[in-house]
Design an enzyme around this catalytic site. Structure first.
Site, PDB file in Angstrom:
ATOM      1  CG  ASP A  44      -1.948  -1.101   1.197  1.00  0.00           C
ATOM      2  OD1 ASP A  44      -2.410  -1.438   0.097  1.00  0.00           O
ATOM      3  OD2 ASP A  44      -2.280  -1.629   2.275  1.00  0.00           O
ATOM      4  CG  ASP A  84      -6.783  -1.473  -1.532  1.00  0.00           C
ATOM      5  OD1 ASP A  84      -7.080  -2.674  -1.710  1.00  0.00           O
ATOM      6  OD2 ASP A  84      -5.844  -1.097  -0.824  1.00  0.00           O
TER       7      ASP A  84
END
Length: 222
Positions: free
Chosen positions: A151, A185
């Site tokens: 991430d 995401d």
């Protein structure tokens, strides 16, 4: 929308997702961040669980972290396989472009994170205290199915102290938006958002087809 166009959308999202992850993985150490704007940072973190780092072992204490990781990865593979079959089915049945587009980007996002979970552990060295290398001679930081999701997108839009008059949280420090996420995401969230907000438009053709038998029965009666 044809399957070819849907595939192009999936490939584009996967490329953006994987290129951004590989770049961050091979140029940052975990915890390092770079401020792009006051409200946007590139912040490298790795997630070995679900959303916001939640793990199955947090809910089921009898499951080890390693087993929880394997179960999560296998579930993701099962889920993305189902989404893939769903996408092919709606394309064959010529459903609405909105529905096909939403499913395509959800599939791309889910597949992007699966690639991390399945392969990154054997492709990269550990990112703690040093920048990871690709295909290290000593082997990767984990086995197949045990990789962590990369991430890097962080939007610290606002932080400060909440007004004292607010019940329960008054006077406490609050920041928005804390979670760090990735392109995959974003694709998943966007696809789900489209299905929720544009629900009637997305499933319009399915509703039309269910109404046809009633119309035919009415014509026969007349």
């Amino acid at each position: 929308m044809s399957l070819k166009k849907a595939s192009i959308i999936i490939i584009i999202i996967l490329l953006i997702d994987q290129i951004s992850k590989i770049y961050v993985k091979t140029h940052f150490v975990i915890g390092e961040d770079v401020t792009v704007f006051s409200w946007f940072k590139i912040a490298f973190v790795e997630n070995d669980g679900m959303a916001w780092g939640t793990k199955l072992s947090d809910f089921f204490t009898f499951i080890s972290d390693k087993s929880a990781k394997l179960i999560l990865t296998l579930f993701r593979i099962f889920a993305v396989t189902g989404i893939g079959f769903w996408l092919v089915d709606v394309v064959k049945k010529k459903r609405s472009k909105t529905l096909i587009f939403a499913i395509a980007i959800i599939f791309a996002g889910a597949l992007g994170n699966i690639l991390d979970s399945v392969f990154y552990g054997i492709l990269f060295s550990d990112s703690h205290m040093e920048v990871a290398t690709f295909l290290p001679e000593e082997g990767g930081y984990a086995g197949v199915f045990y990789g962590d999701v990369v991430d890097m997108l962080h939007f610290p839009i606002w932080s400060g102290q909440l007004p004292e008059w607010l019940p329960f949280v008054g006077g406490k420090t609050f920041s928005f938006f804390d979670p760090v996420f990735n392109v995959a995401d974003v694709a998943i969230s966007t696809g789900i958002g489209i299905l929720i907000v544009f629900n009637r438009k997305a499933f319009k053709e399915e509703e039309t087809k269910t109404e046809l038998p009633d119309l035919e029965s009415h014509n026969n009666l007349v």
